[in-house]
Write a protein that holds these residues in place. Structure first.
Motif, PDB file in Angstrom:
ATOM      1  N   LEU A 249       0.808  -1.218   0.000  1.00 36.57           N
ATOM      2  CA  LEU A 249       0.000   0.000   0.000  1.00 36.57           C
ATOM      3  C   LEU A 249       0.843   1.271   0.000  1.00 36.57           C
ATOM      4  N   ARG A 250       2.131   1.147   0.291  1.00 40.27           N
ATOM      5  CA  ARG A 250       2.980   2.333   0.458  1.00 40.27           C
ATOM      6  C   ARG A 250       3.425   2.896  -0.888  1.00 40.27           C
ATOM      7  N   ASP A 251       3.822   4.171  -0.841  1.00 37.13           N
ATOM      8  CA  ASP A 251       4.474   4.877  -1.959  1.00 37.13           C
ATOM      9  C   ASP A 251       3.571   5.066  -3.168  1.00 37.13           C
ATOM     10  N   ILE A 252       2.261   4.962  -2.989  1.00 38.77           N
ATOM     11  CA  ILE A 252       1.376   5.192  -4.135  1.00 38.77           C
ATOM     12  C   ILE A 252       1.447   6.638  -4.601  1.00 38.77           C
ATOM     13  N   ASP A 253       1.868   7.554  -3.701  1.00 35.61           N
ATOM     14  CA  ASP A 253       1.987   8.969  -4.071  1.00 35.61           C
ATOM     15  C   ASP A 253       3.017   9.170  -5.175  1.00 35.61           C
ATOM     16  N   LYS A 254       3.965   8.233  -5.314  1.00 35.40           N
ATOM     17  CA  LYS A 254       4.984   8.365  -6.353  1.00 35.40           C
ATOM     18  C   LYS A 254       4.415   8.192  -7.756  1.00 35.40           C
ATOM     19  N   ALA A 255       3.196   7.667  -7.848  1.00 30.74           N
ATOM     20  CA  ALA A 255       2.564   7.502  -9.166  1.00 30.74           C
ATOM     21  C   ALA A 255       1.922   8.794  -9.653  1.00 30.74           C
ATOM     22  N   VAL A 256       1.868   9.819  -8.788  1.00 29.93           N
ATOM     23  CA  VAL A 256       1.245  11.091  -9.186  1.00 29.93           C
ATOM     24  C   VAL A 256       2.123  12.281  -8.805  1.00 29.93           C
ATOM     25  N   ASP A 257       3.438  12.048  -8.605  1.00 35.89           N
ATOM     26  CA  ASP A 257       4.313  13.140  -8.166  1.00 35.89           C
ATOM     27  C   ASP A 257       4.954  13.896  -9.312  1.00 35.89           C
ATOM     28  N   GLY A 258       4.643  13.523 -10.558  1.00 37.40           N
ATOM     29  CA  GLY A 258       5.198  14.214 -11.711  1.00 37.40           C
ATOM     30  C   GLY A 258       6.588  13.752 -12.114  1.00 37.40           C
ATOM     31  N   ASP A 259       7.143  12.788 -11.394  1.00 37.24           N
ATOM     32  CA  ASP A 259       8.477  12.281 -11.703  1.00 37.24           C
ATOM     33  C   ASP A 259       8.352  10.905 -12.342  1.00 37.24           C
ATOM     34  N   PRO A 260       8.564  10.780 -13.655  1.00 37.81           N
ATOM     35  CA  PRO A 260       8.398   9.483 -14.331  1.00 37.81           C
ATOM     36  C   PRO A 260       9.509   8.488 -14.018  1.00 37.81           C
ATOM     37  N   ASP A 261      10.551   8.937 -13.298  1.00 35.73           N
ATOM     38  CA  ASP A 261      11.665   8.039 -12.996  1.00 35.73           C
ATOM     39  C   ASP A 261      11.442   7.227 -11.730  1.00 35.73           C
ATOM     40  N   GLU A 262      10.390   7.526 -10.988  1.00 39.14           N
ATOM     41  CA  GLU A 262      10.053   6.718  -9.828  1.00 39.14           C
ATOM     42  C   GLU A 262       8.555   6.501  -9.809  1.00 39.14           C
ATOM     43  N   GLY A 263       8.122   5.448  -9.127  1.00 34.00           N
ATOM     44  CA  GLY A 263       6.703   5.140  -9.122  1.00 34.00           C
ATOM     45  C   GLY A 263       6.339   4.200  -7.988  1.00 34.00           C
ATOM     46  N   TRP A 264       5.096   3.735  -8.033  1.00 32.47           N
ATOM     47  CA  TRP A 264       4.618   2.760  -7.050  1.00 32.47           C
ATOM     48  C   TRP A 264       4.983   1.368  -7.541  1.00 32.47           C
ATOM     49  N   ASP A 265       5.689   0.619  -6.697  1.00 32.64           N
ATOM     50  CA  ASP A 265       6.163  -0.710  -7.068  1.00 32.64           C
ATOM     51  C   ASP A 265       5.354  -1.790  -6.364  1.00 32.64           C
ATOM     52  N   THR A 266       4.972  -2.822  -7.112  1.00 34.22           N
ATOM     53  CA  THR A 266       4.380  -4.002  -6.480  1.00 34.22           C
ATOM     54  C   THR A 266       5.508  -4.873  -5.932  1.00 34.22           C
ATOM     55  N   GLU A 267       5.160  -5.854  -5.146  1.00 31.85           N
ATOM     56  CA  GLU A 267       6.140  -6.839  -4.733  1.00 31.85           C
ATOM     57  C   GLU A 267       6.426  -7.788  -5.900  1.00 31.85           C
TER      58      GLU A 267
ATOM     59  N   GLN B 291      -3.992   7.939 -18.752  1.00 37.19           N
ATOM     60  CA  GLN B 291      -2.798   7.232 -19.213  1.00 37.19           C
ATOM     61  C   GLN B 291      -1.992   6.735 -18.016  1.00 37.19           C
ATOM     62  N   PHE B 292      -1.507   5.499 -18.131  1.00 40.06           N
ATOM     63  CA  PHE B 292      -0.687   4.891 -17.091  1.00 40.06           C
ATOM     64  C   PHE B 292       0.667   4.549 -17.700  1.00 40.06           C
TER      65      PHE B 292
ATOM     66  N   SER C  75       5.750  -1.670 -12.008  1.00 41.22           N
ATOM     67  CA  SER C  75       5.805  -0.359 -11.358  1.00 41.22           C
ATOM     68  C   SER C  75       4.949   0.603 -12.162  1.00 41.22           C
ATOM     69  N   VAL C  76       4.067   1.325 -11.462  1.00 39.07           N
ATOM     70  CA  VAL C  76       3.271   2.371 -12.108  1.00 39.07           C
ATOM     71  C   VAL C  76       4.024   3.681 -11.893  1.00 39.07           C
ATOM     72  N   GLN C  77       4.657   4.149 -12.958  1.00 48.38           N
ATOM     73  CA  GLN C  77       5.549   5.302 -12.849  1.00 48.38           C
ATOM     74  C   GLN C  77       4.777   6.621 -12.738  1.00 48.38           C
ATOM     75  N   GLU C  78       3.734   6.763 -13.534  1.00 53.75           N
ATOM     76  CA  GLU C  78       3.000   8.031 -13.530  1.00 53.75           C
ATOM     77  C   GLU C  78       1.594   7.827 -14.087  1.00 53.75           C
ATOM     78  N   ILE C  79       0.626   8.539 -13.484  1.00 55.14           N
ATOM     79  CA  ILE C  79      -0.768   8.519 -13.935  1.00 55.14           C
ATOM     80  C   ILE C  79      -1.121   9.909 -14.443  1.00 55.14           C
ATOM     81  N   THR C  80      -1.670   9.975 -15.652  1.00 55.99           N
ATOM     82  CA  THR C  80      -2.065  11.263 -16.234  1.00 55.99           C
ATOM     83  C   THR C  80      -3.535  11.202 -16.623  1.00 55.99           C
ATOM     84  N   VAL C  81      -4.332  12.107 -16.054  1.00 55.94           N
ATOM     85  CA  VAL C  81      -5.763  12.191 -16.364  1.00 55.94           C
ATOM     86  C   VAL C  81      -6.005  13.476 -17.137  1.00 55.94           C
ATOM     87  N   ASN C  82      -6.573  13.385 -18.329  1.00 53.99           N
ATOM     88  CA  ASN C  82      -6.878  14.551 -19.153  1.00 53.99           C
ATOM     89  C   ASN C  82      -8.383  14.772 -19.213  1.00 53.99           C
ATOM     90  N   GLY C  83      -8.807  16.001 -18.968  1.00 50.78           N
ATOM     91  CA  GLY C  83     -10.232  16.313 -19.004  1.00 50.78           C
ATOM     92  C   GLY C  83     -10.483  17.779 -18.762  1.00 50.78           C
TER      93      GLY C  83
END
Length: 539
Positions: free
Chosen positions: A401-419, A448-449, A530-538
């Motif tokens: 559950l940790r580090d999910i914030d890294k998927a929306v921090d604007g940095d594509p070089d880090e993300g949320w990692d599964t085990e 976009q993921f 690893s989900v590096q970045e999430i982008t929602v357009n609308g």
């Protein structure tokens, strides 16, 4: 060493759902079960993998139900044994194989189905909890809100079975399991030629009736459209009038809302064609989510057929439900025809498109392929903060559950990692994902993921609301209620970027669920993403 001698029966190690000691159908009169001189004992290991730890009981079909341990994955399992195996166990094993192919949070899963000739057994996941039969017997009739929640879960499970073209055929309070964590699962699918989708849906009505009244309405064959309930003989029969007619829940106990009473009786009325299981699941989901509004009996309820002065519904009330359901089906059919028309390459005046709105999304309509259907203004990236995303993992250990914030921090070089998993995700659990809360309904163009590798299988779902707390029970509710997909699932996607854009321009969305069903395999032979970045357009 067990052998698997039947060509149609193979070892099943697909990911499963919750299992409780199932209460199956009664044994067929022509196929008596016999005890074996080599009856198992605690400590015995089956198939060099499943250690029996405790004999729980014998189910209504005479099969032995054991609690065990999968010594490879170190997890508890339920083992259902039948004596003998061979030809007499074909039905049980085939039913297990069939059930293992349907993945849904409210369906029991199957790990293994093995024939040793002198005995056969099915291995399923274990859960601590009680059947609905036991729950009502021990605690009494359920309040309308809880009864609705359970019926909603069962309907969702049945809809998943029907979507594959199969029939469950064994729905009753003994096969509806309620876990100590609140999860509801349907077990022991075993349909035969006398079962149909209609009998399944009517049985859901029977489950709702039982939860509200403590009585089972299907002892009379006429109530199921010709098929009497099998394996349910010990359930108390429903109260009936002098003509044998079924007593409505509101007549059997106080406090049942008029709408819920009408819906239940409509499902049990052989003169009214019942809705499909997915339409019923959507309606029960609406009630389940908006319980305060629709289960409060202080005023007229939707489809209840009551007059504005609060008078009780007449016989036409149930017909109004049927008409309402028919209306939903008409809307779905129109949307389907428009989508097919667009796919066929309609002209500039064609309003349809391939990206039609999922039926369960309120207010949806077909999306125009032409520029006139574009929402006003230019879509822009919608900023996402850490409090707008969270991991949904109803079957996991809650360690990812940790580090999910890294998927929306604007940095594509880090993300949320599964085990990292030794086995494919589908062999461990049905999936896991990320819930996105846009905080308010928005018109969307795409989501976009950016992932760490290609080969992921996932889909994007939407739902009307989501619990704010993070727990297994809340995650289960989210997965079961988010039934509308945005576009089609992507299977082993060939790029590390997944883009979903089949949004309806006339519909606003707030809650999205990115549901991952398979991870790619890395160079070390492990399964992860690893989900590096999430982008929602609308807008």
């Amino acid at each position: 060493m067990p052998t698997r001698t039947m060509p149609s029966i193979v070892t099943i190690t697909e990911g499963g759902r919750v299992t409780q000691v199932g209460e199956g159908r009664e044994a067929d009169e022509g196929t008596p079960l016999t005890a074996s001189v080599d009856a198992p004992s605690a400590g015995e290991v089956l198939a060099e993998r499943y250690e029996l730890t405790e004999h729980i009981n014998d189910d209504s079909a005479g099969r032995q139900v054991w609690r065990g341990i999968d010594v490879v994955l170190r997890r508890p399992v339920a083992v259902v044994l039948r004596y003998p195996g061979g030809d007499s166990a074909v039905e049980m094993l085939q039913a297990a194989v069939t059930a293992s192919r349907v993945i849904h949070p409210n369906l029991v899963g199957v790990y293994d189905a093995i024939d040793e000739q002198d005995r056969a057994y099915v291995v399923r996941e274990w859960v601590d909890g009680r059947s609905l039969r036991e729950l009502v017997a021990q605690d009494g009739c359920l309040d309308p809100a809880r009864a609705t929640t359970i019926a909603h879960s069962v309907a969702g499970a049945v809809a998943a079975v029907h979507a594959t073209g199969m029939v469950h055929g064994n729905i009753h309070p003994g096969t509806v399991m309620v876990g100590d964590d609140g999860r509801v699962v349907l077990a022991d699918a075993r349909a035969d030629s006398s079962d149909s989708r209609t009998t399944d849906v009517r049985a859901i009505g029977g489950v709702l009736y039982f939860a509200l009244t403590g009585h089972w309405p299907h002892h009379e064959a006429t109530l199921t459209g010709g098929t009497a309930g099998r394996g349910r003989a010990s359930l108390p029969d429903a109260l009936r009038d002098s003509a044998g007619g079924l007593t409505a829940p509101r007549q059997a106990r106080a406090g049942v809302p008029a709408y819920l009473d009408d819906l239940t009786m409509t499902l049990l009325d052989p003169s009214v064609e019942p809705p499909s299981s997915d339409v019923l699941a959507a309606e029960l989901g609406r009630l389940d989510i908006a319980q305060e509004e629709y289960l409060d009996d202080s005023g007229p309820l939707r489809f209840a057929g009551r007059s504005d002065d609060g008078a009780e519904p007449t016989g036409g009330g149930r017909r109004k439900i049927a008409v309402g359901v028919a209306g939903l089906l008409v809307v779905a059919l129109v949307g389907l025809l428009l989508g097919v028309n667009a796919l066929a390459g309609g002209g500039d005046d064609d309003p349809g498109s391939a990206g039609t709105t999922p039926a369960a999304q309120p207010g949806g309509s077909d999306t125009s392929a032409g520029a006139t259907a574009e929402p006003p203004g230019n879509p822009q990236p919608i900023e996402l903060n850490a409090d707008q995303v969270r991991v949904i993992d109803p079957e996991g250990t809650r360690t990812e559950l940790r580090d999910i914030d890294k998927a929306v921090d604007g940095d594509p070089d880090e993300g949320w990692d599964t085990e990292s998993y030794n086995d494919p995700l589908s062999k461990v659990k049905s999936g896991m994902g990320i819930l996105i809360d846009l905080k308010e309904p928005r018109t969307l163009q795409s989501v976009q993921f950016a992932l760490s590798a290609p080969g992921t299988s996932a889909e994007l779902r939407t739902g009307p609301t989501a619990p704010s707390e993070s727990s297994k029970a809340a995650d289960t509710q989210i997965v079961s209620s988010f039934t509308s997909r945005i576009g089609e699932p992507m299977i082993e996607h060939d790029t590390p970027t997944m883009t979903f854009s089949a949004f309806d321009a006339d519909t606003k969305y707030q809650y999205l669920l990115f549901w991952i069903t398979e991870f790619p395999r890395d160079d070390d032979g492990k399964y992860r993403i690893s989900v590096q970045e999430i982008t929602v357009n609308g807008l």
